[in-house]
Design a protein around this motif. Structure first.
Motif, mmCIF file in Angstrom:
data_model
loop_
_atom_site.group_PDB
_atom_site.id
_atom_site.type_symbol
_atom_site.label_atom_id
_atom_site.label_comp_id
_atom_site.label_asym_id
_atom_site.label_seq_id
_atom_site.Cartn_x
_atom_site.Cartn_y
_atom_site.Cartn_z
ATOM 1 N N LEU A 152 40.675 42.439 39.201
ATOM 2 C CA LEU A 152 41.107 43.150 40.406
ATOM 3 C C LEU A 152 40.463 44.528 40.503
ATOM 4 O O LEU A 152 40.037 44.951 41.575
ATOM 5 C CB LEU A 152 42.633 43.257 40.441
ATOM 6 N N GLN A 153 40.398 45.236 39.377
ATOM 7 C CA GLN A 153 39.753 46.547 39.366
ATOM 8 C C GLN A 153 38.275 46.414 39.716
ATOM 9 O O GLN A 153 37.738 47.204 40.499
ATOM 10 C CB GLN A 153 39.912 47.201 37.990
ATOM 11 N N ASN A 155 36.822 44.070 41.523
ATOM 12 C CA ASN A 155 36.670 43.774 42.943
ATOM 13 C C ASN A 155 36.953 44.995 43.812
ATOM 14 O O ASN A 155 36.303 45.181 44.844
ATOM 15 C CB ASN A 155 37.538 42.582 43.344
ATOM 16 N N ASP A 156 37.895 45.843 43.408
ATOM 17 C CA ASP A 156 38.130 47.090 44.145
ATOM 18 C C ASP A 156 36.891 47.969 44.115
ATOM 19 O O ASP A 156 36.513 48.574 45.119
ATOM 20 C CB ASP A 156 39.323 47.861 43.557
ATOM 21 N N GLU A 157 36.252 48.039 42.952
ATOM 22 C CA GLU A 157 35.040 48.858 42.809
ATOM 23 C C GLU A 157 33.853 48.276 43.577
ATOM 24 O O GLU A 157 32.983 49.008 44.025
ATOM 25 C CB GLU A 157 34.675 49.007 41.326
ATOM 26 N N ARG A 159 34.094 46.384 46.358
ATOM 27 C CA ARG A 159 34.427 46.151 47.771
ATOM 28 C C ARG A 159 33.431 46.810 48.729
ATOM 29 O O ARG A 159 32.976 46.194 49.682
ATOM 30 C CB ARG A 159 35.850 46.639 48.060
ATOM 31 N N HIS A 160 33.053 48.059 48.461
ATOM 32 C CA HIS A 160 32.167 48.772 49.385
ATOM 33 C C HIS A 160 30.745 48.213 49.412
ATOM 34 O O HIS A 160 29.979 48.499 50.312
ATOM 35 C CB HIS A 160 32.121 50.271 49.025
ATOM 36 N N THR A 164 31.616 40.477 45.440
ATOM 37 C CA THR A 164 32.925 40.155 44.865
ATOM 38 C C THR A 164 32.716 39.348 43.595
ATOM 39 O O THR A 164 31.706 38.679 43.431
ATOM 40 C CB THR A 164 33.806 39.369 45.872
#
Length: 169
Positions: A152-153, A155-157, A159-160, A164
């Motif tokens: 999850l971390q 994918n958050d990083e 995202r921009h 994925t």
């Protein structure tokens, strides 16, 4: 028919290896190793090994580090070391090797294979504090992360970037 006999040989070897594995270290060896770990890593904790202990033998923490998402019974380690740097991992592994204690790495505890079970005792290295992104290479579609980075971390990083990381899709 040939396949079945090869599988039978592999199962027999596996059973034999399991039956002859080494026993847990003696309590004296384990205590000496834990004392050495605390002495070596105490500096990071500012001399205060309390609720934020770098080295823990708290039964609840041990139980949590011997359990994952698999069907296997929980087998707790003798101690848990919370690492936040490669140097701390190196220090802990060297001390465990000097005392002959096994080391079991621990990430998120979501494994389905039972690999966090400390079947021979030893020290669990909790790597959740090593959760930094090292490098993202959009052009190469790869990245380097520390061992404690979760999916999850990550994918958050990512995202921009439009990238994925999916699991088994």
């Amino acid at each position: 028919m040939m396949m079945a006999s090869k599988m039978g040989v592999a199962a027999a070897r596996s059973t034999r290896a399991f039956a002859t594995r080494a026993a847990r270290a003696s309590p004296e060896v384990t205590e000496a190793c834990v004392a050495a770990l605390k002495a070596a890593l105490d500096e990071r904790a500012g001399g205060l090994l309390s609720n934020n202990a770098v080295v823990s033998t708290n039964p609840n923490i041990l139980e949590a580090h011997g359990r994952d998402e698999s069907f296997h019974s929980s087998i707790a380690p003798d101690a848990v070391v919370f690492c936040s740097s490669t140097d701390e991992v190196v220090t802990a592994v060297k001390i465990c090797a000097e005392h002959g204690l096994p080391v079991v790495p621990f990430g998120a505890g979501t494994s389905l294979e039972g690999h966090v079970n400390a079947i021979e005792g030893g020290v669990s290295l909790d790597l959740t504090g090593m959760n930094q992104m090292v490098e993202v290479n959009e052009e190469d579609l790869d990245c380097r992360v520390q061992a404690g980075v979760t999916r999850l971390q990550l994918n958050d990083e990512l995202r921009h970037t439009g990238l994925t990381f999916t699991v088994d899709s």
